[in-house]
Design an enzyme around this catalytic site. Sequence first.
Site, PDB file in Angstrom:
ATOM      1  N   ASP A  34       0.846  -1.195   0.000  1.00 49.03           N
ATOM      2  CA  ASP A  34       0.000   0.000   0.000  1.00 49.03           C
ATOM      3  C   ASP A  34       0.879   1.241   0.000  1.00 49.03           C
ATOM      4  O   ASP A  34       1.885   1.311   0.709  1.00 49.03           O
ATOM      5  CB  ASP A  34      -0.910  -0.005   1.239  1.00 49.03           C
ATOM      6  CG  ASP A  34      -2.081   0.939   1.101  1.00 49.03           C
ATOM      7  OD1 ASP A  34      -3.233   0.453   1.103  1.00 49.03           O
ATOM      8  OD2 ASP A  34      -1.863   2.167   0.991  1.00 49.03           O
ATOM      9  N   LEU A  82      -6.738  -4.572  -4.668  1.00 49.60           N
ATOM     10  CA  LEU A  82      -7.758  -3.587  -4.281  1.00 49.60           C
ATOM     11  C   LEU A  82      -7.259  -2.151  -4.345  1.00 49.60           C
ATOM     12  O   LEU A  82      -8.065  -1.221  -4.253  1.00 49.60           O
ATOM     13  CB  LEU A  82      -8.234  -3.842  -2.845  1.00 49.60           C
ATOM     14  CG  LEU A  82      -8.960  -5.149  -2.576  1.00 49.60           C
ATOM     15  CD1 LEU A  82      -8.090  -6.062  -1.751  1.00 49.60           C
ATOM     16  CD2 LEU A  82     -10.291  -4.927  -1.900  1.00 49.60           C
ATOM     17  N   ASP A 135     -19.483  -1.952  -9.429  1.00 44.31           N
ATOM     18  CA  ASP A 135     -20.656  -2.014 -10.322  1.00 44.31           C
ATOM     19  C   ASP A 135     -20.765  -0.748 -11.184  1.00 44.31           C
ATOM     20  O   ASP A 135     -21.518  -0.726 -12.158  1.00 44.31           O
ATOM     21  CB  ASP A 135     -21.952  -2.231  -9.514  1.00 44.31           C
ATOM     22  CG  ASP A 135     -22.246  -1.141  -8.483  1.00 44.31           C
ATOM     23  OD1 ASP A 135     -21.401  -0.241  -8.290  1.00 44.31           O
ATOM     24  OD2 ASP A 135     -23.333  -1.197  -7.872  1.00 44.31           O
ATOM     25  N   LYS A 187     -11.681   2.402 -13.721  1.00 43.32           N
ATOM     26  CA  LYS A 187     -11.883   1.026 -13.250  1.00 43.32           C
ATOM     27  C   LYS A 187     -12.209   0.121 -14.446  1.00 43.32           C
ATOM     28  O   LYS A 187     -11.735  -1.018 -14.520  1.00 43.32           O
ATOM     29  CB  LYS A 187     -12.999   0.956 -12.205  1.00 43.32           C
ATOM     30  CG  LYS A 187     -12.671   1.582 -10.857  1.00 43.32           C
ATOM     31  CD  LYS A 187     -11.515   0.935 -10.127  1.00 43.32           C
ATOM     32  CE  LYS A 187     -11.837  -0.432  -9.570  1.00 43.32           C
ATOM     33  NZ  LYS A 187     -10.709  -0.970  -8.751  1.00 43.32           N
ATOM     34  N   LYS A 222     -16.737   9.529   2.358  1.00 42.01           N
ATOM     35  CA  LYS A 222     -17.831   8.747   1.786  1.00 42.01           C
ATOM     36  C   LYS A 222     -19.082   8.933   2.643  1.00 42.01           C
ATOM     37  O   LYS A 222     -18.994   9.199   3.845  1.00 42.01           O
ATOM     38  CB  LYS A 222     -17.433   7.265   1.719  1.00 42.01           C
ATOM     39  CG  LYS A 222     -16.122   6.994   0.950  1.00 42.01           C
ATOM     40  CD  LYS A 222     -16.320   6.895  -0.542  1.00 42.01           C
ATOM     41  CE  LYS A 222     -15.033   6.896  -1.356  1.00 42.01           C
ATOM     42  NZ  LYS A 222     -14.162   5.764  -1.239  1.00 42.01           N
TER      43      LYS A 222
HETATM   44  N1  LIG Z   1     -15.856   1.318  -1.447  1.00 42.55           N
HETATM   45  C1  LIG Z   1     -16.755   0.745  -2.216  1.00 42.55           C
HETATM   46  O1  LIG Z   1     -17.956   0.876  -1.967  1.00 42.55           O
HETATM   47  C2  LIG Z   1     -16.329  -0.117  -3.381  1.00 42.55           C
HETATM   48  C3  LIG Z   1     -17.295  -0.847  -4.065  1.00 42.55           C
HETATM   49  C4  LIG Z   1     -16.893  -1.688  -5.110  1.00 42.55           C
HETATM   50  C5  LIG Z   1     -15.551  -1.781  -5.459  1.00 42.55           C
HETATM   51  N2  LIG Z   1     -14.637  -1.034  -4.780  1.00 42.55           N
HETATM   52  C6  LIG Z   1     -13.216  -1.192  -5.170  1.00 42.55           C
HETATM   53  O2  LIG Z   1     -12.563  -1.817  -4.063  1.00 42.55           O
HETATM   54  C7  LIG Z   1     -11.223  -1.353  -3.963  1.00 42.55           C
HETATM   55  C8  LIG Z   1     -10.988  -0.791  -2.572  1.00 42.55           C
HETATM   56  O3  LIG Z   1     -11.897   0.280  -2.345  1.00 42.55           O
HETATM   57  P1  LIG Z   1     -11.862   1.077  -0.972  1.00 42.55           P
HETATM   58  O4  LIG Z   1     -13.167   1.748  -0.821  1.00 42.55           O
HETATM   59  O5  LIG Z   1     -11.360   0.209   0.104  1.00 42.55           O
HETATM   60  O6  LIG Z   1     -10.752   2.180  -1.317  1.00 42.55           O
HETATM   61  P2  LIG Z   1      -9.933   3.142  -0.356  1.00 42.55           P
HETATM   62  O7  LIG Z   1      -9.835   4.429  -1.104  1.00 42.55           O
HETATM   63  O8  LIG Z   1     -10.481   3.131   1.029  1.00 42.55           O
HETATM   64  O9  LIG Z   1      -8.487   2.451  -0.268  1.00 42.55           O
HETATM   65  C9  LIG Z   1      -7.619   2.404  -1.331  1.00 42.55           C
HETATM   66  C10 LIG Z   1      -6.258   1.966  -0.811  1.00 42.55           C
HETATM   67  O10 LIG Z   1      -5.351   1.883  -1.928  1.00 42.55           O
HETATM   68  C11 LIG Z   1      -4.146   2.517  -1.596  1.00 42.55           C
HETATM   69  N3  LIG Z   1      -3.527   3.046  -2.812  1.00 42.55           N
HETATM   70  C12 LIG Z   1      -3.984   4.059  -3.616  1.00 42.55           C
HETATM   71  N4  LIG Z   1      -3.146   4.272  -4.630  1.00 42.55           N
HETATM   72  C13 LIG Z   1      -2.130   3.369  -4.491  1.00 42.55           C
HETATM   73  C14 LIG Z   1      -0.975   3.079  -5.255  1.00 42.55           C
HETATM   74  N5  LIG Z   1      -0.668   3.783  -6.358  1.00 42.55           N
HETATM   75  N6  LIG Z   1      -0.162   2.077  -4.846  1.00 42.55           N
HETATM   76  C15 LIG Z   1      -0.451   1.355  -3.730  1.00 42.55           C
HETATM   77  N7  LIG Z   1      -1.538   1.608  -2.968  1.00 42.55           N
HETATM   78  C16 LIG Z   1      -2.375   2.592  -3.344  1.00 42.55           C
HETATM   79  C17 LIG Z   1      -4.521   3.614  -0.605  1.00 42.55           C
HETATM   80  O11 LIG Z   1      -3.415   4.018   0.188  1.00 42.55           O
HETATM   81  C18 LIG Z   1      -5.620   2.935   0.189  1.00 42.55           C
HETATM   82  O12 LIG Z   1      -5.086   2.223   1.281  1.00 42.55           O
HETATM   83  C19 LIG Z   1     -11.037  -0.318  -5.072  1.00 42.55           C
HETATM   84  O13 LIG Z   1     -10.419  -0.965  -6.155  1.00 42.55           O
HETATM   85  C20 LIG Z   1     -12.465   0.096  -5.423  1.00 42.55           C
HETATM   86  O14 LIG Z   1     -12.550   0.480  -6.763  1.00 42.55           O
HETATM   87  C21 LIG Z   1     -14.986  -0.202  -3.754  1.00 42.55           C
END
Ligand SMILES: NC(=O)c1ccc[n+]([C@@H]2O[C@H](COP(=O)([O-])OP(=O)(O)OC[C@H]3O[C@@H](n4cnc5c(N)ncnc54)[C@H](O)[C@@H]3O)[C@@H](O)[C@H]2O)c1
Length: 376
Positions: A34, A82, A135, A187, A222
């Site tokens: 991360d 992720l 989605d 995405k 959020k």
């Molecule tokens: N939150 C939702 O409701 C949701 C729903 C469906 C899918 N997703 C997908 O799930 C995944 C996680 O979502 P989330 O809400 O936990 O996101 P988040 O923003 O809370 O966390 C993202 C994490 O990625 C890390 N990160 C960002 N850029 C980086 C890089 N270049 N290198 C390494 N680490 C990096 C950040 O430090 C953070 O810890 C994402 O891919 C998102 O598209 C999220």
Amino acid sequence: MKNIIITGGAGFIGSHVVRLFVNKYPEYNIINLDKLTYAGNLANLKDIEDKPNYTFVKGDICDFELIRRLMREHSVDGIIHLAAESHVDRSIKDPFTFAQTNVMGTLTLLQAAKEYWESLPEKYEGKRFYHISTDEVYGALQLTNPEGIESPFTTKASSSEHHHAYGEDFFLETTKYTPHSPYSASKAGSDHFVRAFHDTYGMPTIVTNCSNNYGPYQFPEKLIPLFINNIRHRKPLPVYGEGLNVRDWLYVEDHARAIDVIFHKGKIADTYNIGGFNEWKNIDIIRVVIKTVDRLLGRPEGADDDLITYVTDRMGHDMRYAIDSRKLQRELGWEPSLQFEEGIEKTVRWYLDNQEWMDNVTSGDYQKYYQDMYNR
Ligand SMILES: NC(=O)c1ccc[n+]([C@@H]2O[C@H](COP(=O)([O-])OP(=O)(O)OC[C@H]3O[C@@H](n4cnc5c(N)ncnc54)[C@H](O)[C@@H]3O)[C@@H](O)[C@H]2O)c1
């Protein structure tokens, strides 16, 4: 499979996935990669940070040499990806960062994994590249039933009192990609690259597309954590447009459990939708959150209703997302475990009980603490 990189493990969903894997599979080595952007917070993983099967690596998924080295050094068998820029409003202001992290970062991981796995005698045997998507890549559905009708489907996550569908159609795994925001476009781009690496090189990939998650450790930009915090401090609750946009909501630990099942049993090259058949209009979910916070803080019902403040709608705001996750239920037997009412109660309680976590995030102290620690 023994050595697994989980990217974005310090973020909201990633921290739940890391916790689940570290606790459930002591025989696996879990490497959390991360970058610790504003969204990454190692306080999310305090309870497992000393476990012998857990390693944290601060690094960028766009750093090809780093990923190459990690693949070799840790003999990586699986990647659960992720890490992403995840906030639509930020993508509208700064689309470049989204293309860089979400598209180039994913491509960098794919290429480094390809090089390493193809160099092994067993090649792709027993390997897995699992990409977590949203989605939102499917675009927007019509809101044909503005008052809501009884939903034709249920899961354990479906709300008991409020079991509505706001349109006739749902996103299927076969729904055409039509992303509208820079976030969902980035995405979608990454999803295409993952599938292309299967089709071109035979990499064992899986993609899942999940609906909105809620639960502990979500960054308070959020909706749900932002509003819980604002209600607590009696600050305005900015609602986009008329608050009529519809989303499907799933408790984050149920998403993490789905990721576990799919990582181990999912069919290579396949796609699974993950959702709860739990559609809510933004304004209705906001009312539930206000009611729950007020009840838990001992405030009279309705005390904070006037905090709702309607603001100019988000540009290109998709009207309705509704996901059909019956394939995952049917083929892999996954079902959400938590009903919406229980999930919301647990979530509100968690944020109210963890004010220190929230204060550290809103003040920015969490970043200073962990960035300094890793920059030393
Ligand atoms: N939150 C939702 O409701 C949701 C729903 C469906 C899918 N997703 C997908 O799930 C995944 C996680 O979502 P989330 O809400 O936990 O996101 P988040 O923003 O809370 O966390 C993202 C994490 O990625 C890390 N990160 C960002 N850029 C980086 C890089 N270049 N290198 C390494 N680490 C990096 C950040 O430090 C953070 O810890 C994402 O891919 C998102 O598209 C999220």
